[in-house]
Design an enzyme around this catalytic site. Structure first.
Site, PDB file in Angstrom:
ATOM      1  CG  ASP A   1     -31.782 -15.447  -6.090  1.00 50.27           C
ATOM      2  OD1 ASP A   1     -32.902 -16.260  -6.089  1.00 50.27           O
ATOM      3  OD2 ASP A   1     -30.914 -15.350  -5.018  1.00 50.27           O
TER       4      ASP A   1
HETATM    5  N1  URA Z   1     -28.152 -19.385  -4.884  1.00 48.80           N
HETATM    6  C1  URA Z   1     -28.684 -18.075  -4.553  1.00 48.80           C
HETATM    7  O1  URA Z   1     -28.454 -17.519  -3.662  1.00 48.80           O
HETATM    8  N2  URA Z   1     -29.214 -17.484  -5.507  1.00 48.80           N
HETATM    9  C2  URA Z   1     -29.389 -17.901  -7.014  1.00 48.80           C
HETATM   10  O2  URA Z   1     -29.874 -17.317  -7.623  1.00 48.80           O
HETATM   11  C3  URA Z   1     -28.981 -19.089  -7.186  1.00 48.80           C
HETATM   12  C4  URA Z   1     -28.646 -19.885  -6.169  1.00 48.80           C
END
Ligand code: URA
Length: 246
Positions: A105
């Site tokens: 993310d």
């Molecule tokens: N899980 C999440 O919530 N965010 C990420 O970036 C990777 C795994």
């Protein structure tokens, strides 16, 4: 000069995995020497002019495998229509068409791989290869053992039950706990949703490990090429050999 099936050529050029390249070809998005080609078995060489969606594609002479500590506020893709900074912009390799392997993310930092090798990408991201991913999450409050047990056994999210995971409190940051969580799925915002589900929302999230490969001493924004030992840590020695990475 080496001849490739068109499908393999696209994968080797880092356009997509072999399977996804087959779809791209079937969709009529690939042209060879000015003609649309929809047969993935057509043979091409590096001399042929191959385009996907009008953009030229070629095989880099060498395959590139990079590990990076992704900073926050950088998007884990090759380009962004909103012109935000992308992970590939942090690597100065103008002649190499790099792609991030899987996603982190925008508001997650930590270990991400980049490559121009479509087969490698497929091996890391395809669920059948079951690469474990470890995250360090600063969460609100401190989860009780009974709550961690729920994460370990699986929690019900809107897209179904999660697979068994590892989850432990490994430290504290003020009044908040640091939870180390290891999962083998890669659903959208999965770690955040799992911790939200046990009422300990994530304040900060970092991926520390993929398989046995640790982000180590890399600082945010830093990257380096993978070494022999890194491939072994990712796949195990036998598989790394079998796939030809070591
Ligand atoms: N899980 C999440 O919530 N965010 C990420 O970036 C990777 C795994």
């Amino acid at each position: 000069m080496e001849e490739f099936r068109l499908q393999k050529f696209l994968a080797a050029a880092g356009v997509a995995s072999r399977r996804a390249s087959e779809v791209i070809i079937a969709e009529g998005r690939v042209w060879v020497n000015g003609k649309r080609v929809t047969d993935p078995a057509v043979k091409v060489t590096q001399k042929d002019r191959v385009t996907v969606d009008g953009k030229p594609v070629r095989i880099a002479r060498t395959k590139v495998y990079i590990m990076m500590n992704k900073p926050l506020s950088v998007i884990s893709s090759a380009s962004d229509d909103r012109e935000r900074k992308c992970v590939v912009d942090l690597v100065d390799m103008p002649d190499v068409r790099l792609f991030p392997v899987g996603r982190l993310d925008y508001d997650t930092s930590g270990l991400i791989l980049l490559t121009n090798d479509g087969d490698f990408m497929q091996r890391i991201t395809h669920p059948s290869f079951e690469i474990w991913k470890t995250y360090e999450a600063v969460v609100k409050g401190t989860p009780k053992e009974s709550e961690l047990k729920k994460l370990r056994e699986g929690v019900e999210l809107e897209d179904g039950m999660t697979l068994p995971a590892h989850a432990d409190v490994v430290g504290y940051k003020g009044n908040n706990a640091i939870v180390e969580i290891t999962i083998r799925e890669g659903r959208n915002r999965q770690v955040r949703r799992m911790l939200e589900k046990i009422n300990h929302p994530v304040i900060a999230l970092k991926r520390t490990q993929l398989g046995g490969l640790n982000v180590g001493a890399l600082k945010e924004g830093e990257w380096r090429n993978l070494k022999r030992a890194d491939f072994e840590a990712l796949f195990g020695r036998t598989e790394a050999k079998e796939y030809g990475y070591v």
